[in-house]
Structure formats: C-alpha cells, structure tokens
Design a protein around this motif. Structure first.
Motif, mmCIF file in Angstrom:
data_model
loop_
_atom_site.group_PDB
_atom_site.id
_atom_site.type_symbol
_atom_site.label_atom_id
_atom_site.label_comp_id
_atom_site.label_asym_id
_atom_site.label_seq_id
_atom_site.Cartn_x
_atom_site.Cartn_y
_atom_site.Cartn_z
ATOM 1 N N TYR A 161 19.527 43.188 28.466
ATOM 2 C CA TYR A 161 19.898 42.248 29.532
ATOM 3 C C TYR A 161 21.302 41.722 29.300
ATOM 4 C CZ TYR A 161 15.770 41.878 32.403
ATOM 5 O OH TYR A 161 14.793 42.154 33.304
ATOM 6 N N SER A 162 22.031 41.536 30.374
ATOM 7 C CA SER A 162 23.318 40.845 30.284
ATOM 8 C C SER A 162 23.151 39.473 30.903
ATOM 9 C CB SER A 162 24.393 41.616 31.053
ATOM 10 O OG SER A 162 24.573 42.869 30.445
ATOM 11 N N LYS A 163 23.977 38.549 30.425
ATOM 12 C CA LYS A 163 23.854 37.148 30.839
ATOM 13 C C LYS A 163 23.861 36.991 32.372
ATOM 14 C CE LYS A 163 25.801 32.719 29.428
ATOM 15 N NZ LYS A 163 24.741 32.227 28.544
ATOM 16 N N TYR A 164 24.783 37.697 33.034
ATOM 17 C CA TYR A 164 24.888 37.504 34.486
ATOM 18 C C TYR A 164 23.600 37.933 35.199
ATOM 19 C CZ TYR A 164 25.438 42.465 35.694
ATOM 20 O OH TYR A 164 25.208 43.795 35.904
ATOM 21 N N GLU A 165 22.883 38.875 34.609
ATOM 22 C CA GLU A 165 21.644 39.323 35.237
ATOM 23 C C GLU A 165 20.570 38.228 35.172
ATOM 24 O OE1 GLU A 165 21.070 43.985 34.536
ATOM 25 O OE2 GLU A 165 21.401 42.910 32.655
ATOM 26 N N VAL A 166 20.591 37.490 34.073
ATOM 27 C CA VAL A 166 19.628 36.391 33.935
ATOM 28 C C VAL A 166 20.042 35.233 34.843
ATOM 29 C CG1 VAL A 166 18.410 34.896 32.300
ATOM 30 C CG2 VAL A 166 19.315 37.103 31.523
ATOM 31 N N GLU A 167 21.347 34.978 34.867
ATOM 32 C CA GLU A 167 21.852 33.843 35.658
ATOM 33 C C GLU A 167 21.513 33.974 37.148
ATOM 34 O OE1 GLU A 167 25.810 32.723 32.985
ATOM 35 O OE2 GLU A 167 26.006 34.051 34.727
ATOM 36 N N ARG A 168 21.781 35.159 37.693
ATOM 37 C CA ARG A 168 21.642 35.274 39.159
ATOM 38 C C ARG A 168 20.188 35.114 39.600
ATOM 39 N NH1 ARG A 168 23.195 41.727 39.912
ATOM 40 N NH2 ARG A 168 21.471 42.473 38.643
ATOM 41 N N ILE A 169 19.253 35.648 38.832
ATOM 42 C CA ILE A 169 17.848 35.484 39.245
ATOM 43 C C ILE A 169 17.360 34.070 38.924
ATOM 44 C CG2 ILE A 169 16.834 36.523 37.138
ATOM 45 C CD1 ILE A 169 14.587 37.552 39.087
ATOM 46 N N ALA A 170 17.875 33.497 37.832
ATOM 47 C CA ALA A 170 17.457 32.129 37.479
ATOM 48 C C ALA A 170 17.867 31.153 38.592
ATOM 49 C CB ALA A 170 18.067 31.718 36.146
ATOM 50 N N HIS A 171 19.084 31.323 39.125
ATOM 51 C CA HIS A 171 19.507 30.442 40.223
ATOM 52 C C HIS A 171 18.548 30.562 41.405
ATOM 53 C CE1 HIS A 171 23.132 28.619 38.715
ATOM 54 N NE2 HIS A 171 23.592 29.789 38.303
ATOM 55 N N LYS A 172 18.188 31.776 41.739
ATOM 56 C CA LYS A 172 17.266 31.963 42.872
ATOM 57 C C LYS A 172 15.923 31.282 42.596
ATOM 58 C CE LYS A 172 18.695 36.296 45.135
ATOM 59 N NZ LYS A 172 19.354 35.708 46.298
ATOM 60 N N ALA A 173 15.438 31.451 41.378
ATOM 61 C CA ALA A 173 14.130 30.878 41.037
ATOM 62 C C ALA A 173 14.179 29.346 41.060
ATOM 63 C CB ALA A 173 13.689 31.395 39.668
ATOM 64 N N TYR A 174 15.261 28.784 40.522
ATOM 65 C CA TYR A 174 15.382 27.316 40.534
ATOM 66 C C TYR A 174 15.480 26.776 41.956
ATOM 67 C CZ TYR A 174 15.478 26.247 35.595
ATOM 68 O OH TYR A 174 15.104 26.058 34.296
ATOM 69 N N LYS A 175 16.240 27.480 42.789
ATOM 70 C CA LYS A 175 16.388 27.011 44.183
ATOM 71 C C LYS A 175 15.028 27.020 44.870
ATOM 72 C CE LYS A 175 21.236 27.721 44.862
ATOM 73 N NZ LYS A 175 21.990 28.843 44.273
ATOM 74 N N ALA A 176 14.233 28.050 44.585
ATOM 75 C CA ALA A 176 12.893 28.112 45.184
ATOM 76 C C ALA A 176 12.017 26.983 44.644
ATOM 77 C CB ALA A 176 12.254 29.475 44.898
ATOM 78 N N ALA A 177 12.130 26.723 43.342
ATOM 79 C CA ALA A 177 11.321 25.658 42.732
ATOM 80 C C ALA A 177 11.628 24.306 43.381
ATOM 81 C CB ALA A 177 11.566 25.604 41.229
ATOM 82 N N LEU A 198 18.566 35.736 24.513
ATOM 83 C CA LEU A 198 19.639 35.592 25.501
ATOM 84 C C LEU A 198 19.057 35.027 26.804
ATOM 85 C CD1 LEU A 198 22.556 36.132 26.575
ATOM 86 C CD2 LEU A 198 21.717 38.369 27.314
ATOM 87 N N TRP A 199 17.909 35.540 27.182
ATOM 88 C CA TRP A 199 17.226 35.086 28.401
ATOM 89 C C TRP A 199 16.985 33.577 28.325
ATOM 90 C CZ3 TRP A 199 15.404 37.931 32.698
ATOM 91 C CH2 TRP A 199 14.565 37.218 33.571
ATOM 92 N N ARG A 200 16.396 33.133 27.211
ATOM 93 C CA ARG A 200 16.023 31.715 27.071
ATOM 94 C C ARG A 200 17.257 30.816 27.036
ATOM 95 N NH1 ARG A 200 10.995 28.934 23.992
ATOM 96 N NH2 ARG A 200 10.001 30.801 24.821
ATOM 97 N N ALA A 240 11.231 38.576 33.067
ATOM 98 C CA ALA A 240 11.955 39.848 33.047
ATOM 99 C C ALA A 240 11.115 40.954 33.715
ATOM 100 C CB ALA A 240 12.288 40.209 31.608
ATOM 101 N N ASN A 241 11.725 42.104 33.834
ATOM 102 C CA ASN A 241 11.141 43.199 34.599
ATOM 103 C C ASN A 241 9.757 43.639 34.088
ATOM 104 O OD1 ASN A 241 10.942 45.282 36.424
ATOM 105 N ND2 ASN A 241 12.917 46.196 35.951
ATOM 106 N N LEU A 242 9.682 43.993 32.820
ATOM 107 C CA LEU A 242 8.416 44.524 32.291
ATOM 108 C C LEU A 242 7.336 43.440 32.214
ATOM 109 C CD1 LEU A 242 6.917 46.955 31.059
ATOM 110 C CD2 LEU A 242 7.732 46.210 28.822
ATOM 111 N N PHE A 243 7.721 42.256 31.715
ATOM 112 C CA PHE A 243 6.734 41.171 31.637
ATOM 113 C C PHE A 243 6.231 40.820 33.037
ATOM 114 C CE2 PHE A 243 9.213 39.489 27.694
ATOM 115 C CZ PHE A 243 8.639 40.475 26.906
ATOM 116 N N GLY A 244 7.143 40.827 33.993
ATOM 117 C CA GLY A 244 6.776 40.480 35.373
ATOM 118 C C GLY A 244 5.862 41.530 35.994
ATOM 119 N N ASP A 245 6.109 42.770 35.665
ATOM 120 C CA ASP A 245 5.254 43.851 36.174
ATOM 121 C C ASP A 245 3.809 43.609 35.724
ATOM 122 O OD1 ASP A 245 4.571 46.383 37.305
ATOM 123 O OD2 ASP A 245 4.609 47.241 35.287
#
Ligand code: IPM
Ligand code: MG
Length: 357
Positions: A161-177, A198-200, A240-245
């Motif tokens: 994972y790269s940081k920006y990949e975590v950031e962009r989905i985290a923003h979406k999730a927080y906005k939904a929350a 890195l994710w945490r 993340a992808n696999l855990f979410g699956d």
C-alpha cells in the motif's frame, strides 16, 4: 435526466439477475421522466469463450465512455480447480477496477426487518444492525507483485500500500461516517504487517481532520469475531482489499443472505455497481437466483452516480414492500415461508417492478 448505462451481465447467475436490474432502471426512467440508454458488453468467462480475453478492449472502451456500469457476476467452476489456468475470468474484474480507478468499494449491510429469521445469527443480536463497509479495491495482495520460484515450490503475493491510496479511501469513509452514526472502525493487522502499520498511521492522521467522528482501530481477527458477536456496534468499517473481501462475505450473513447485498465501486471516474455475490454456477440457469442484490445495486447507482435520491428510495421501498408482502427467493426463505411464497428470479423481479411507485 439523460444518461447512458453499460450493462455487463458477466457469468453464471449474473445474466439472470442483471436482467432485472436493467428492467428496474427502465421502469424508473419511464416513471420519473428520464432517458436512460443502454449498451451491453462481455466480461469474464463469457468473454474468454468469445474472444480469449476476460476483459476485451471493446468492453473497456465502452466502460470508459458510459455514465454508470451495472455488473452481474464473474467466475466459472472450470477455473476454480485449475490453479494452473493462465487466463481466468476474475482477471477481467480486477483489470476493470484498476483501469477505471475504482478504489473505493462501498458495501452497505442493510438488514430488512422481514429477514431477521433468514440469518443463522439470533434476531436479537441482529436487529438494528446497519453497517457501511469501505473496502479498498485497487491495492493490496490483489495487485502486488506475484512470484513463483523456478522450481515452482515457493510463491508470494506482495501486500503493498502507498500512503495516498489509504488517504483517498479514508477521506471517503470519514465523509460517509459524518452523514451516518459518526463512528468509523478501521480494520488492519498492524500488530504483524508493515503495510497495516502504514494503514493505521495514515488513518490516525486523517482522523484528526474529522473530530466529529469517533475512530476505533481493530485487528482483522478481532473484527471478524466482533462482527458476528455484536454487529450493532459497527457503523462505517474501513479496510484493505483482502480483509474487506473476507469480512463482507461474513457480514452478508447479517443481512440474511449474499443474495441481498449490493455494492458500489467508485473512484476516479465512472461508478460500477454489482451484487457482492458471485456467479453461483451451482444454481445458474435454474431461474432461482435472488435478483434483489442486483436491484439494490441499481438503487446505489441511481443515488451515487446520478444523484437521484427519490428514485433510489423508490427502488428500496419496492424491495421492502415485496419482503413485507412475504415474497422470498429460496436463499432468504425460512421455516415460516410457505411454498407458494417462494419465488423464482423472474417472479421476484416482476413483483418488485409492480411495487415501484
Ligand atoms: C468480490 C469477489 C472478487 C474479489 C473476485 C471475484 C475476484 O470475491 O468482488 O468480492 O475478490 O474482489
Ligand atoms: Mg468477494
């Protein structure tokens, strides 16, 4: 509203259920004075059979040029027990997710009260559960480097994972929350995995920007257990992808059946909507697949891609009414369902159409 929708039925029951998703879109267009035009395309096993490629160029070109995509399912039993197959239906789905930049997979776990008895979990544990998963969809072991040693006796899939990949989905999730229960649970395995650390770390930084949302971090093994023990304590789950699956298949039992769960994949451009269930070749062609996940995926499409909230709610209300009337497909029937209320795919589809106001 004038919109174009690409329908990709895919494999197995994907064909049967998507027919009904499309019919719902057609009826909504008629009732609410929209013009929806449609095209269709091949992906998965059917595309391999026709062209040798699970994601033909033509499909990808059509996907890039449409306003929204309604997808069915992918996979074929033929490849499941053949680990040496070089071309696999699933490659089509993974490639389209990557090509379209569909990095956020939203999987709402909505429990209709009428289905409390259909789950193998006790009703008192389930009642009131309402979870929205944000599963990262274009990273992780799914897309990291894959290797097999020369003697073919060692193999690896890179979890990256790269940081920006975590950031962009985290923003979406927080906005939904912020629009829901204001709780976000980020799931990882930061006690073992560097990519999870890195994710945490990244989610912790982003959490500060959303002080109105209460953040919790949970390890995947614990989350898998808590989800069944006390599903009501979750609101938005970010992972993340696999855990979410894995977690979302588990969570489907909270909604009674995989046949009820819709999903939306969004990101850089066009939205992609699909049931979370697979191609289910064991029941394909028998007319018994539950079309409700495809129909509920259409509700997500109307809402998220087209901003048509009233229309989306009309679809959800029709599903709710159908369940209240007692109609069930086989997968959501329970001991109390009488034989004459068990519906085929087509009967269920017809009844939902009739219930759309
Ligand atoms: C899903 C499916 C896919 C995945 C498969 C078919 C590649 O299980 O959408 O959950 O693992 O992402
Ligand atoms: Mg899955």
């Amino acid at each position: 509203m004038n919109k174009h929708i690409l329908v990709i039925p895919g494999d197995g029951i994907g064909q049967e259920v998507t027919t009904w998703g499309k019919k719902v879109l057609e009826l909504i267009a008629k009732k609410y004075n929209h013009t929806f035009s449609f095209d269709s395309a091949l992906m998965g096993h059917v595309a391999i059979e026709a062209t040798g490629n699970p994601l033909p160029d033509e499909t990808l070109a059509k996907a890039k040029a449409t306003d929204a995509i309604l997808f069915g399912a992918i996979g074929h039993i033929k490849y499941d027990n053949d680990p040496s197959a070089k071309v696999r239906p699933e490659q089509g789905l993974l490639k389209i997710r990557k090509e379209l930049g569909l990095y956020a997979n939203l999987r709402p776990i909505k429990l209709f009260d009428e289905l409390l008895g259909a789950s193998s979990i006790k009703p008192e544990i389930l009642k009131g559960a309402d979870i929205l998963f944000f599963r990262e969809l274009t990273g992780d072991v799914y897309f990291g480097e894959k290797k097999r040693s020369e003697d073919r006796k060692t193999a690896s899939d890179l979890m990256v994972y790269s940081k920006y990949e975590v950031e962009r989905i985290a923003h979406k999730a927080y906005k939904a929350a912020q629009t829901r229960g204001k709780k976000l649970c980020s799931v990882d395995k930061a006690n073992v995995l560097e990519s999870s650390r890195l994710w945490r770390e990244t989610v912790q930084e982003i959490a500060i920007l959303y002080p109105d949302v209460q953040t919790e971090h949970m390890f995947i093994d614990n989350a898998a257990m808590q989800l069944i023990k006390d599903p009501k304590k979750f609101d938005v789950v970010l992972t993340a992808n696999l855990f979410g699956d894995i977690l979302t298949d588990e969570a489907s039992q909270i909604a009674g059946s995989m046949g009820m769960l819709a999903s939306a994949s969004v990101g850089d451009s066009v939205g992609f909507y699909e049931p979370i269930h697979g191609s289910a070749h064991d029941i394909a062609g028998r007319g018994i697949a539950n079309p409700l996940a495809s129909i509920l995926s259409v509700a997500l499409l109307l809402d998220i891609s087209f901003g048509l909230k009233t229309e989306a709610n009309a679809v959800i209300a029709a599903v709710e009414k159908t369940l209240k009337q007692g109609f069930r497909c086989k997968d959501i029937a329970d001991k109390t369902t009488s034989e004459n209320m068990i519906c085929s795919t087509d009967k269920m589809g017809e009844i939902v159409l009739g219930n759309i106001l």
